[in-house]
Design a protein around this motif. Structure first.
Motif, PDB file in Angstrom:
ATOM      1  N   UNK A   9      -4.261  17.440   8.003  1.00 24.96           N
ATOM      2  CA  UNK A   9      -3.415  16.584   8.825  1.00 24.96           C
ATOM      3  C   UNK A   9      -2.681  15.566   7.968  1.00 24.96           C
ATOM      4  N   UNK A  10      -1.413  15.327   8.281  1.00 26.01           N
ATOM      5  CA  UNK A  10      -0.608  14.336   7.575  1.00 26.01           C
ATOM      6  C   UNK A  10       0.170  13.525   8.600  1.00 26.01           C
ATOM      7  N   UNK A  11      -0.055  12.208   8.627  1.00 27.28           N
ATOM      8  CA  UNK A  11       0.729  11.344   9.498  1.00 27.28           C
ATOM      9  C   UNK A  11      -0.094  10.718  10.596  1.00 27.28           C
ATOM     10  N   UNK A  12       0.583   9.984  11.456  1.00 26.78           N
ATOM     11  CA  UNK A  12      -0.077   9.294  12.559  1.00 26.78           C
ATOM     12  C   UNK A  12       0.887   9.181  13.731  1.00 26.78           C
ATOM     13  N   UNK A  13       0.383   8.788  14.847  1.00 31.16           N
ATOM     14  CA  UNK A  13       1.207   8.693  16.047  1.00 31.16           C
ATOM     15  C   UNK A  13       0.607   9.469  17.200  1.00 31.16           C
ATOM     16  N   UNK A  14       1.241   9.369  18.354  1.00 24.53           N
ATOM     17  CA  UNK A  14       0.692   9.958  19.578  1.00 24.53           C
ATOM     18  C   UNK A  14       0.634  11.479  19.523  1.00 24.53           C
ATOM     19  N   UNK A  15       1.650  12.125  18.918  1.00 20.33           N
ATOM     20  CA  UNK A  15       1.694  13.593  18.925  1.00 20.33           C
ATOM     21  C   UNK A  15       0.553  14.198  18.116  1.00 20.33           C
ATOM     22  N   UNK A  16       0.339  13.687  16.896  1.00 18.88           N
ATOM     23  CA  UNK A  16      -0.719  14.265  16.058  1.00 18.88           C
ATOM     24  C   UNK A  16      -2.098  13.886  16.581  1.00 18.88           C
ATOM     25  N   UNK A  17      -2.209  12.714  17.202  1.00 13.74           N
ATOM     26  CA  UNK A  17      -3.487  12.342  17.800  1.00 13.74           C
ATOM     27  C   UNK A  17      -3.800  13.252  18.986  1.00 13.74           C
ATOM     28  N   UNK A  18      -2.777  13.575  19.784  1.00 12.64           N
ATOM     29  CA  UNK A  18      -2.981  14.486  20.907  1.00 12.64           C
ATOM     30  C   UNK A  18      -3.378  15.877  20.416  1.00 12.64           C
ATOM     31  N   UNK A  19      -2.770  16.311  19.310  1.00 10.77           N
ATOM     32  CA  UNK A  19      -3.127  17.602  18.722  1.00 10.77           C
ATOM     33  C   UNK A  19      -4.604  17.619  18.315  1.00 10.77           C
ATOM     34  N   UNK A  54     -10.726  26.044  14.750  1.00 14.70           N
ATOM     35  CA  UNK A  54      -9.888  25.243  13.856  1.00 14.70           C
ATOM     36  C   UNK A  54     -10.714  24.078  13.330  1.00 14.70           C
ATOM     37  N   UNK A  55     -10.745  23.954  11.998  1.00 15.38           N
ATOM     38  CA  UNK A  55     -11.451  22.846  11.360  1.00 15.38           C
ATOM     39  C   UNK A  55     -10.478  22.004  10.549  1.00 15.38           C
ATOM     40  N   UNK A  56     -10.859  20.775  10.257  1.00 21.94           N
ATOM     41  CA  UNK A  56      -9.985  19.852   9.543  1.00 21.94           C
ATOM     42  C   UNK A  56     -10.489  19.615   8.133  1.00 21.94           C
ATOM     43  N   UNK A  57      -9.631  19.891   7.131  1.00 16.71           N
ATOM     44  CA  UNK A  57      -9.956  19.608   5.736  1.00 16.71           C
ATOM     45  C   UNK A  57      -9.963  18.103   5.477  1.00 16.71           C
ATOM     46  N   UNK A  58      -9.079  17.402   6.168  1.00 16.25           N
ATOM     47  CA  UNK A  58      -8.956  15.968   5.969  1.00 16.25           C
ATOM     48  C   UNK A  58      -7.684  15.460   6.612  1.00 16.25           C
ATOM     49  N   UNK A  59      -7.432  14.146   6.436  1.00 18.09           N
ATOM     50  CA  UNK A  59      -6.293  13.514   7.085  1.00 18.09           C
ATOM     51  C   UNK A  59      -5.652  12.529   6.108  1.00 18.09           C
ATOM     52  N   UNK A  60      -4.378  12.744   5.820  1.00 17.33           N
ATOM     53  CA  UNK A  60      -3.622  11.878   4.915  1.00 17.33           C
ATOM     54  C   UNK A  60      -2.759  10.920   5.738  1.00 17.33           C
ATOM     55  N   UNK A  61      -2.805   9.642   5.375  1.00 14.78           N
ATOM     56  CA  UNK A  61      -1.967   8.618   6.024  1.00 14.78           C
ATOM     57  C   UNK A  61      -2.190   8.606   7.535  1.00 14.78           C
ATOM     58  N   UNK A  62      -3.459   8.494   7.930  1.00 16.14           N
ATOM     59  CA  UNK A  62      -3.797   8.569   9.354  1.00 16.14           C
ATOM     60  C   UNK A  62      -3.604   7.256  10.086  1.00 16.14           C
ATOM     61  N   UNK A  63      -3.445   6.166   9.366  1.00 13.94           N
ATOM     62  CA  UNK A  63      -3.308   4.868  10.027  1.00 13.94           C
ATOM     63  C   UNK A  63      -4.550   4.469  10.797  1.00 13.94           C
ATOM     64  N   UNK A  64      -5.720   4.882  10.321  1.00 12.82           N
ATOM     65  CA  UNK A  64      -6.983   4.550  10.975  1.00 12.82           C
ATOM     66  C   UNK A  64      -7.470   5.599  11.955  1.00 12.82           C
ATOM     67  N   UNK A  65      -6.658   6.627  12.242  1.00 11.80           N
ATOM     68  CA  UNK A  65      -7.067   7.651  13.204  1.00 11.80           C
ATOM     69  C   UNK A  65      -8.155   8.570  12.651  1.00 11.80           C
ATOM     70  N   UNK A  66      -8.174   8.770  11.329  1.00 14.79           N
ATOM     71  CA  UNK A  66      -9.196   9.637  10.732  1.00 14.79           C
ATOM     72  C   UNK A  66     -10.594   9.126  11.049  1.00 14.79           C
TER      73      UNK A  66
END
Length: 461
Positions: A148-158, A170-182
């Motif tokens: 995951x890369x980025x932040x905001x409502x769309x990626x959080x909903x995803x 589906x698994x997550x390797x990690x989150x870049x620039x999540x703005x605290x969402x990670x």
């Protein structure tokens, strides 16, 4: 966006679908021509050629309809419905082709038997495949790993949707620039340098999403990863796409088209045909009642039987909407005055017959003529007076988008109690919901609920 093993699954599905089709065709032929005494003989070669055509066309149409793409994040219902629609189309196309090409007409019993047998079998096969893949993913197989890369409502909903649908694998390797969402979703927070330096963090796909002022970051992000074999998914900022969006090509350039409802020509045609037939039959059947009501309105007070008021409809088109006159001629609304206004409870402007016909909503019956000539539809957002449209379009968010659908006699707002002097915001929410989710079945549900709920509604003045 399929990995190599998913491509193998897709090829395997095509082979199995072809095998199912040809096997069922032969089975139905065997039942019809080997177990009935009146069956004609010597047709095997002709039917076998027809079966190969049917199987090939079925696989091709399934492919064109997207049935060999991943359904990871879509419910089983969607896949079953898509399978039934594609199989129905394949049968119609092939039957038409066979009747044009083959000299001898094929057995209708075989064609009908094959259609029902194949529909059931394809559904059962997809249910079985779903169950098999679910078990594999529980064991950690057939997984797709996303970065995951980025932040905001769309990626959080995803992320929220993926986590709520664990069987998608589906698994997550990690989150870049999540703005605290990670941290919020217990996903490992990463930097770009960590990804570049660690081959183990290489994902099966990137999912990028920003919104607002941070959308400008996407250019720099894509510049770093676009030249990679790993698929990239960009989640656009679509908070202004209230009633839908589509991807189009404008002058050869891909473009997002916002707030254009996704109605096909067939959808619009079917709705219009339904409106013409239903309103025409309604006018004929109700003509004695309309005649009696006309007399009662005429004798209740001086003035015309019908009252026409200018309203705003589809795409801002102005038209005259007809009702039985329910108010005296010297009053503000319902009697011919140009002063705009809404009726209120215990409105003193009503005539005696007007109180009855407004309370039962039968004053709206002349709008069947509006439907028949195409100004309105049976179901849709209720049309408003131009004065109020001008007033509300800059006061209420997304107000004008309700005019993306033809105005209706009744609508989703009305059958949910938001009628007359009620919350305008709630009515707009209902109108936009209806446009986003329109179908003929929804129209029929609203018409049924109108009969059961709207007539005699406490908000009908």
């Amino acid at each position: 966006m399929l990995r190599s093993n998913e491509k193998a699954v897709a090829y395997l599905q095509k082979g199995i679908d072809f095998f199912i089709s040809i096997s069922l065709w032969c089975f139905v032929y065997y039942i019809r021509f080997e177990h009935f005494s009146d069956a004609q003989e010597g047709l095997w070669n002709e039917f076998l050629r027809a079966g190969i055509v049917m199987a090939s066309a079925t696989v091709f149409i399934f492919y064109r309809k997207g049935l060999y793409r991943s359904f990871r994040l879509r419910p089983l219902y969607d896949e079953v419905v898509a399978s039934l629609k594609a199989n129905c189309l394949a049968n119609l196309v092939v039957v038409a082709f066979l009747y044009l090409v083959f000299d001898d007409r094929l057995s209708r019993a075989v064609l009908v038997g094959y259609f029902f047998a194949s529909s059931v079998t394809y559904v059962l096969f997809r249910v079985f495949l779903r169950h098999l893949l679910r078990r594999l993913r529980r064991d950690g197989k057939n997984m797709r790993h996303v970065l995951l890369i980025g932040n905001g409502a769309a990626i959080e909903r995803y992320v929220r949707n993926v986590k709520s649908y664990s069987e998608a694998g589906i698994g997550f390797k990690g989150w870049v620039d999540s703005g605290g969402l990670a941290e919020k979703y217990s996903i490992k927070s990463l930097t770009f340098s960590e990804i570049e330096d660690n081959e183990r963090l290489r994902p099966d796909s990137f999912v990028c999403g920003y919104e607002g002022d941070e959308v400008s970051k996407l250019d720099g992000i894509l510049r770093k990863i676009y030249n990679d074999v790993v698929p990239i998914i960009v989640l656009p900022d679509l908070k202004y796409a209230v009633v839908g969006h589509d991807i189009d090509s404008i002058a050869g350039v891909p473009a997002f088209v916002l707030n254009e409802p996704k109605f096909s020509f067939f959808d619009i045609f079917a709705k219009r045909i339904f409106d013409i037939l239903a309103s025409g039959v309604g006018l004929l059947l109700l003509s004695p009642l309309l005649f009696v009501l006309g007399i009662l309105v005429k004798v209740s007070s001086p003035g015309p039987v019908f009252y026409g008021q200018e309203r705003i409809g589809l795409d801002g088109h102005r038209f005259r909407m007809w009702k039985f006159r329910s108010m005296r001629m010297d009053t503000a609304s319902g009697g011919g005055s140009s002063i705009p206004g809404w009726t209120v409870k215990n409105d003193p402007r009503r005539t005696k017959i007007g109180t009855f016909i407004r309370g039962t909503s039968i004053d709206e019956l002349p709008q069947l003529w509006n439907v028949f000539i195409g100004d309105m539809s049976l179901v849709g957002p209720r049309p408003e007076q131009p004065f109020f449209v001008e007033k509300f379009k800059n006061e209420i968010p997304a107000y004008m988008l309700r005019h993306k659908m033809k105005a209706g006699i009744t609508g989703w707002a009305q059958v949910n109690g938001w009628r007359g002097d009620t919350s305008l915001h709630k009515r707009i929410e209902c109108d936009l919901y209806y446009i986003r989710n329109w179908s003929l079945l929804l129209d029929m549900e609203i018409l049924l609920r109108t009969v059961l709920v709207v007539y005699g509604d406490k908000n009908a003045y």
